[in-house]
Design a protein around this motif. Sequence first.
Motif, PDB file in Angstrom:
ATOM      1  N   GLU A 135      11.303   2.894 -11.340  1.00 56.72           N
ATOM      2  CA  GLU A 135      10.379   3.845 -10.543  1.00 56.72           C
ATOM      3  C   GLU A 135      10.102   3.162  -9.212  1.00 56.72           C
ATOM      4  OE1 GLU A 135       9.476   6.462 -11.632  1.00 56.72           O
ATOM      5  OE2 GLU A 135       9.051   6.495 -13.673  1.00 56.72           O
ATOM      6  N   THR A 136      10.367   1.666  -8.964  1.00 57.40           N
ATOM      7  CA  THR A 136      10.180   1.220  -7.668  1.00 57.40           C
ATOM      8  C   THR A 136      11.548   1.600  -6.715  1.00 57.40           C
ATOM      9  OG1 THR A 136       8.951  -0.803  -8.554  1.00 57.40           O
ATOM     10  CG2 THR A 136      10.198  -1.121  -6.130  1.00 57.40           C
ATOM     11  N   LEU A 137      12.769   1.357  -7.464  1.00 55.78           N
ATOM     12  CA  LEU A 137      13.655   1.980  -6.647  1.00 55.78           C
ATOM     13  C   LEU A 137      13.883   3.386  -6.372  1.00 55.78           C
ATOM     14  CD1 LEU A 137      16.921  -0.058  -8.445  1.00 55.78           C
ATOM     15  CD2 LEU A 137      15.289  -0.695  -6.291  1.00 55.78           C
ATOM     16  N   ALA A 138      13.252   4.182  -7.102  1.00 52.27           N
ATOM     17  CA  ALA A 138      13.278   5.669  -6.861  1.00 52.27           C
ATOM     18  C   ALA A 138      12.114   5.850  -5.757  1.00 52.27           C
ATOM     19  CB  ALA A 138      12.460   6.387  -8.060  1.00 52.27           C
TER      20      ALA A 138
ATOM     21  N   ARG B  44       0.818  -1.278  -0.062  1.00 49.43           N
ATOM     22  CA  ARG B  44      -0.214   0.102  -0.100  1.00 49.43           C
ATOM     23  C   ARG B  44       0.839   1.284   0.070  1.00 49.43           C
ATOM     24  NH1 ARG B  44      -5.176  -1.647   0.344  1.00 49.43           N
ATOM     25  NH2 ARG B  44      -5.572  -3.512   0.866  1.00 49.43           N
ATOM     26  N   VAL B  45       2.103   1.247   0.782  1.00 44.40           N
ATOM     27  CA  VAL B  45       2.841   2.485   0.718  1.00 44.40           C
ATOM     28  C   VAL B  45       3.515   2.685  -0.754  1.00 44.40           C
ATOM     29  CG1 VAL B  45       4.917   3.591   1.931  1.00 44.40           C
ATOM     30  CG2 VAL B  45       3.297   2.118   3.068  1.00 44.40           C
ATOM     31  N   LEU B  46       3.945   1.247  -1.136  1.00 42.08           N
ATOM     32  CA  LEU B  46       4.580   1.195  -2.608  1.00 42.08           C
ATOM     33  C   LEU B  46       3.547   1.863  -3.768  1.00 42.08           C
ATOM     34  CD1 LEU B  46       6.908   0.700  -4.626  1.00 42.08           C
ATOM     35  CD2 LEU B  46       5.951  -1.472  -4.649  1.00 42.08           C
ATOM     36  N   ALA B  47       2.298   1.301  -3.609  1.00 43.24           N
ATOM     37  CA  ALA B  47       1.328   1.792  -4.626  1.00 43.24           C
ATOM     38  C   ALA B  47       0.995   3.483  -4.521  1.00 43.24           C
ATOM     39  CB  ALA B  47      -0.047   1.055  -4.116  1.00 43.24           C
ATOM     40  N   GLU B  48       1.047   3.945  -3.080  1.00 39.81           N
ATOM     41  CA  GLU B  48       0.980   5.281  -3.064  1.00 39.81           C
ATOM     42  C   GLU B  48       2.061   5.960  -3.823  1.00 39.81           C
ATOM     43  OE1 GLU B  48       0.314   8.524   0.495  1.00 39.81           O
ATOM     44  OE2 GLU B  48       0.124   6.600   1.079  1.00 39.81           O
ATOM     45  N   ALA B  49       3.422   5.423  -3.524  1.00 40.39           N
ATOM     46  CA  ALA B  49       4.454   6.031  -3.866  1.00 40.39           C
ATOM     47  C   ALA B  49       4.560   6.167  -5.538  1.00 40.39           C
ATOM     48  CB  ALA B  49       5.924   5.630  -3.483  1.00 40.39           C
ATOM     49  N   LEU B  50       4.181   4.687  -6.109  1.00 40.98           N
ATOM     50  CA  LEU B  50       4.171   4.764  -7.717  1.00 40.98           C
ATOM     51  C   LEU B  50       3.057   5.554  -8.179  1.00 40.98           C
ATOM     52  CD1 LEU B  50       4.797   0.876  -7.846  1.00 40.98           C
ATOM     53  CD2 LEU B  50       6.390   2.774  -8.360  1.00 40.98           C
ATOM     54  N   SER B  51       1.907   5.682  -7.571  1.00 39.01           N
ATOM     55  CA  SER B  51       0.985   6.357  -8.212  1.00 39.01           C
ATOM     56  C   SER B  51       1.289   7.828  -8.584  1.00 39.01           C
ATOM     57  CB  SER B  51      -0.438   6.317  -7.196  1.00 39.01           C
ATOM     58  OG  SER B  51      -0.835   5.110  -7.289  1.00 39.01           O
ATOM     59  N   ALA B  52       2.114   8.152  -7.607  1.00 37.15           N
ATOM     60  CA  ALA B  52       2.599   9.883  -7.690  1.00 37.15           C
ATOM     61  C   ALA B  52       3.560  10.062  -8.874  1.00 37.15           C
ATOM     62  CB  ALA B  52       3.253  10.280  -6.491  1.00 37.15           C
ATOM     63  N   ARG B  53       4.124   8.648  -9.182  1.00 35.63           N
ATOM     64  CA  ARG B  53       5.108   8.626 -10.417  1.00 35.63           C
ATOM     65  C   ARG B  53       4.667   8.098 -11.536  1.00 35.63           C
ATOM     66  NH1 ARG B  53      10.276   9.680  -8.238  1.00 35.63           N
ATOM     67  NH2 ARG B  53      11.024   8.905 -10.145  1.00 35.63           N
TER      68      ARG B  53
ATOM     69  N   PRO C 259      10.697   9.933   1.031  1.00 37.71           N
ATOM     70  CA  PRO C 259      10.680  10.211   2.450  1.00 37.71           C
ATOM     71  C   PRO C 259       9.532   9.321   3.023  1.00 37.71           C
ATOM     72  CG  PRO C 259      11.164  12.167   1.678  1.00 37.71           C
ATOM     73  CD  PRO C 259      10.748  11.554   0.271  1.00 37.71           C
ATOM     74  N   LEU C 260       8.260   9.088   2.170  1.00 34.09           N
ATOM     75  CA  LEU C 260       7.351   8.382   2.595  1.00 34.09           C
ATOM     76  C   LEU C 260       7.577   6.986   2.850  1.00 34.09           C
ATOM     77  CD1 LEU C 260       4.094   8.011   3.062  1.00 34.09           C
ATOM     78  CD2 LEU C 260       3.905   7.612   0.616  1.00 34.09           C
ATOM     79  N   MET C 261       8.095   6.343   1.875  1.00 33.99           N
ATOM     80  CA  MET C 261       8.804   4.888   1.856  1.00 33.99           C
ATOM     81  C   MET C 261       9.532   4.801   2.867  1.00 33.99           C
ATOM     82  SD  MET C 261       7.962   2.703  -1.533  1.00 33.99           S
ATOM     83  CE  MET C 261       7.941   1.347  -0.355  1.00 33.99           C
ATOM     84  N   THR C 262      10.543   5.561   2.923  1.00 34.47           N
ATOM     85  CA  THR C 262      11.844   5.363   3.898  1.00 34.47           C
ATOM     86  C   THR C 262      11.353   5.452   5.385  1.00 34.47           C
ATOM     87  OG1 THR C 262      13.385   6.480   2.303  1.00 34.47           O
ATOM     88  CG2 THR C 262      13.869   6.367   4.560  1.00 34.47           C
ATOM     89  N   ALA C 263      10.557   6.357   5.613  1.00 30.87           N
ATOM     90  CA  ALA C 263       9.779   6.224   7.128  1.00 30.87           C
ATOM     91  C   ALA C 263       8.979   5.043   7.199  1.00 30.87           C
ATOM     92  CB  ALA C 263       9.171   7.358   7.085  1.00 30.87           C
ATOM     93  N   ARG C 264       8.091   4.578   6.451  1.00 32.48           N
ATOM     94  CA  ARG C 264       7.014   3.604   6.427  1.00 32.48           C
ATOM     95  C   ARG C 264       7.896   2.408   6.842  1.00 32.48           C
ATOM     96  NH1 ARG C 264       1.956   4.198   6.176  1.00 32.48           N
ATOM     97  NH2 ARG C 264       1.835   2.345   7.306  1.00 32.48           N
ATOM     98  N   ILE C 265       8.828   2.122   5.841  1.00 32.97           N
ATOM     99  CA  ILE C 265       9.620   0.937   5.535  1.00 32.97           C
ATOM    100  C   ILE C 265      10.620   0.605   6.896  1.00 32.97           C
ATOM    101  CG2 ILE C 265      11.606  -0.125   4.576  1.00 32.97           C
ATOM    102  CD1 ILE C 265      10.243   0.260   1.897  1.00 32.97           C
ATOM    103  N   LEU C 266      11.007   1.794   7.439  1.00 33.43           N
ATOM    104  CA  LEU C 266      11.901   1.784   8.675  1.00 33.43           C
ATOM    105  C   LEU C 266      11.078   1.444  10.080  1.00 33.43           C
ATOM    106  CD1 LEU C 266      14.632   4.352   8.176  1.00 33.43           C
ATOM    107  CD2 LEU C 266      15.030   1.800   8.217  1.00 33.43           C
ATOM    108  N   GLU C 267       9.934   2.061   9.853  1.00 37.47           N
ATOM    109  CA  GLU C 267       8.908   1.791  10.896  1.00 37.47           C
ATOM    110  C   GLU C 267       8.527   0.486  11.057  1.00 37.47           C
ATOM    111  OE1 GLU C 267       4.081   3.102  11.372  1.00 37.47           O
ATOM    112  OE2 GLU C 267       5.481   4.508  10.459  1.00 37.47           O
TER     113      GLU C 267
END
Length: 328
Positions: A276-279, A52-61, A284-292
Amino acid sequence: MRRRHLPILAALAACSASNAPRTAWAQPAWPSRPIRIIVTFPPGGSSDIVARVLAEALSARLPQRVLVENKPGAGGTLGAAYVASQPADGLTLMLSNTAPIVTSPPIYASIPYDPVTSFTHIAYLGATPLVVVVNPRLVPATDLAGLVAWIKAQRVPPGYGSSGAGSVAHIFGEAFTKRTGAELTHVPYRGSAPMQADLLGGAIPLSFDTLPQNVENIRAGRLRAIAITAPARQEMAPEVPTTAEGGYPGLVAENWLGLAAPAGLPAAIAARLHTETLAALETPLMTARILEHGIAVRPMSQADFTSFVAEEVRVVGGAVRALGLTAQ
């Protein structure tokens, strides 16, 4: 006769030339419709959260929305089989992980896909360890040695919960039993959420589950963490010792996550999704959520990820076969 036909041929040639750009222009750009990421487990688990976090990030790209759809069952193999059967158009993807690719296929009969060749393995996302966790109202043990002693003292082998037959937790549970000599009964669930509900409610005394799913309850004292199945302590739960510290070096396990598509995905689309996935992983969104959620990100090339999957299937999948497990 030839001269009379020259103007007609010239007109046809001109017409063909003028139509060529229009034909190319009419080709729909990818993606032409919203993209689906299939999660092979129910909502609430690590795969679902990351998807879901990845989908949100990819939707923006990307020029189309990326949606998440859950198709759980049979250790993730039902969702994986569905993805493998879809057109290789880049519109149906899978949040792949260790279960449907590595640990489930050896224990289920008649899996309708090959974990390596039935998919285009696009990008490696990261991995998270498991935690050995108990209900403190039922289990007095506070460390791994104490847990093993408690299990051996029970008249009936206690049940341990996992997110499903063939999951990493299931395989770790069987390895734990063989390594420690402490007999347990596997209690499979359709995902982490229902399993954790039973653990908190006292229906089962212990479980092996991904660390992020249990941190909140561990911190609140509702569950007690016994050991982490990683080579080193984890930043999100530094107080929890490793299985090696508990006296069982080599008893490690992790659940890796990746992005895949049906086999035959055009190379250009695979490359675009990989990039796009690596980007997205660096946002910041994915970095924070993944570390969380305690997921260690380890970016690798698409070729390296494909080789990684093949090696996991060969080595870890082979070890699972050696256990002789079958799904009921």
